[in-house]
Motif scaffolding. Sequence first.
Motif, PDB file in Angstrom:
ATOM      1  N   GLU A   1     -23.703  37.335  -0.019  1.00 49.62           N
ATOM      2  CA  GLU A   1     -23.808  38.404  -1.019  1.00 49.62           C
ATOM      3  C   GLU A   1     -24.070  39.747  -0.338  1.00 49.62           C
ATOM      4  N   GLN A   2     -24.915  39.755   0.672  1.00 54.03           N
ATOM      5  CA  GLN A   2     -25.222  40.981   1.425  1.00 54.03           C
ATOM      6  C   GLN A   2     -23.978  41.525   2.123  1.00 54.03           C
ATOM      7  N   VAL A   3     -23.210  40.640   2.751  1.00 52.05           N
ATOM      8  CA  VAL A   3     -22.001  41.051   3.468  1.00 52.05           C
ATOM      9  C   VAL A   3     -20.974  41.641   2.513  1.00 52.05           C
ATOM     10  N   VAL A   4     -20.784  40.996   1.384  1.00 51.71           N
ATOM     11  CA  VAL A   4     -19.773  41.447   0.422  1.00 51.71           C
ATOM     12  C   VAL A   4     -20.210  42.733  -0.278  1.00 51.71           C
TER      13      VAL A   4
ATOM     14  N   LEU B   1     -21.944  40.537   9.575  1.00 54.57           N
ATOM     15  CA  LEU B   1     -23.139  39.841  10.030  1.00 54.57           C
ATOM     16  C   LEU B   1     -22.779  38.965  11.222  1.00 54.57           C
ATOM     17  N   LYS B   2     -23.509  39.130  12.329  1.00 57.86           N
ATOM     18  CA  LYS B   2     -23.285  38.312  13.515  1.00 57.86           C
ATOM     19  C   LYS B   2     -24.196  37.094  13.442  1.00 57.86           C
ATOM     20  N   VAL B   3     -23.600  35.920  13.578  1.00 60.23           N
ATOM     21  CA  VAL B   3     -24.346  34.670  13.524  1.00 60.23           C
ATOM     22  C   VAL B   3     -24.289  34.029  14.902  1.00 60.23           C
ATOM     23  N   THR B   4     -25.455  33.795  15.488  1.00 65.11           N
ATOM     24  CA  THR B   4     -25.525  33.226  16.840  1.00 65.11           C
ATOM     25  C   THR B   4     -25.810  31.731  16.769  1.00 65.11           C
ATOM     26  N   ARG B   5     -25.225  31.031  17.709  1.00 64.96           N
ATOM     27  CA  ARG B   5     -25.431  29.586  17.809  1.00 64.96           C
ATOM     28  C   ARG B   5     -26.294  29.289  19.020  1.00 64.96           C
TER      29      ARG B   5
ATOM     30  N   ALA C   1     -21.128  32.932  19.329  1.00 62.55           N
ATOM     31  CA  ALA C   1     -21.453  33.616  18.076  1.00 62.55           C
ATOM     32  C   ALA C   1     -20.191  33.817  17.257  1.00 62.55           C
ATOM     33  N   PHE C   2     -20.370  34.079  15.977  1.00 61.74           N
ATOM     34  CA  PHE C   2     -19.246  34.428  15.115  1.00 61.74           C
ATOM     35  C   PHE C   2     -19.700  35.521  14.151  1.00 61.74           C
ATOM     36  N   VAL C   3     -18.732  36.174  13.546  1.00 64.60           N
ATOM     37  CA  VAL C   3     -19.022  37.285  12.645  1.00 64.60           C
ATOM     38  C   VAL C   3     -18.524  36.928  11.253  1.00 64.60           C
ATOM     39  N   VAL C   4     -19.342  37.243  10.258  1.00 67.10           N
ATOM     40  CA  VAL C   4     -18.982  37.035   8.861  1.00 67.10           C
ATOM     41  C   VAL C   4     -18.757  38.413   8.248  1.00 67.10           C
ATOM     42  N   MET C   5     -17.607  38.580   7.598  1.00 65.60           N
ATOM     43  CA  MET C   5     -17.319  39.836   6.912  1.00 65.60           C
ATOM     44  C   MET C   5     -16.504  39.545   5.661  1.00 65.60           C
ATOM     45  N   SER C   6     -16.508  40.477   4.722  1.00 67.40           N
ATOM     46  CA  SER C   6     -15.779  40.267   3.475  1.00 67.40           C
ATOM     47  C   SER C   6     -14.271  40.311   3.734  1.00 67.40           C
ATOM     48  N   ALA C   7     -13.537  39.662   2.864  1.00 66.01           N
ATOM     49  CA  ALA C   7     -12.077  39.640   2.995  1.00 66.01           C
ATOM     50  C   ALA C   7     -11.494  41.044   2.865  1.00 66.01           C
ATOM     51  N   ASP C   8     -12.047  41.859   1.963  1.00 64.61           N
ATOM     52  CA  ASP C   8     -11.565  43.242   1.809  1.00 64.61           C
ATOM     53  C   ASP C   8     -11.761  44.038   3.089  1.00 64.61           C
ATOM     54  N   ASP C   9     -12.930  43.876   3.710  1.00 59.91           N
ATOM     55  CA  ASP C   9     -13.200  44.586   4.958  1.00 59.91           C
ATOM     56  C   ASP C   9     -12.279  44.104   6.073  1.00 59.91           C
ATOM     57  N   TRP C  10     -12.016  42.804   6.112  1.00 58.39           N
ATOM     58  CA  TRP C  10     -11.110  42.243   7.121  1.00 58.39           C
ATOM     59  C   TRP C  10      -9.713  42.837   6.978  1.00 58.39           C
ATOM     60  N   GLU C  11      -9.209  42.891   5.739  1.00 52.24           N
ATOM     61  CA  GLU C  11      -7.874  43.448   5.501  1.00 52.24           C
ATOM     62  C   GLU C  11      -7.822  44.923   5.884  1.00 52.24           C
ATOM     63  N   ARG C  12      -8.864  45.665   5.561  1.00 52.77           N
ATOM     64  CA  ARG C  12      -8.924  47.085   5.905  1.00 52.77           C
ATOM     65  C   ARG C  12      -8.910  47.265   7.423  1.00 52.77           C
TER      66      ARG C  12
END
Length: 90
Positions: free
Chosen positions: A18-21, A27-31, A36-47
């Motif tokens: 919800e925060q990302v969208v 948001l960077k998620v570390t293992r 690590a991987f990054v979570v971002m909204s689909a709209d932001d990804w397309e932009r």
Amino acid sequence: MDTVSVNQFRDKLKTFVEQVVTNHTPLKVTRRAGEAFVVMSADDWEREQETLYILQNNNLMKQIADSMATHNKNTGYSPTSEQMNEITGI
């Protein structure tokens, strides 16, 4: 960019998504293994993808540079009154 562990991400998945969208902040998620991987909204990804496409397209970048040059010199296109009326629907 905020960073959280994968355990924190899993425990509060709904909140983080919800925060990302809502805030349009990735948001960077570390293992534990260090990856690590990054979570971002689909709209932001397309932009982001559209921006990268334009930046990598030499013809589009030249058009933008040419347009900026004519704009800065006030020598760009100026529609006639008739054209403006047609554009604005008056």
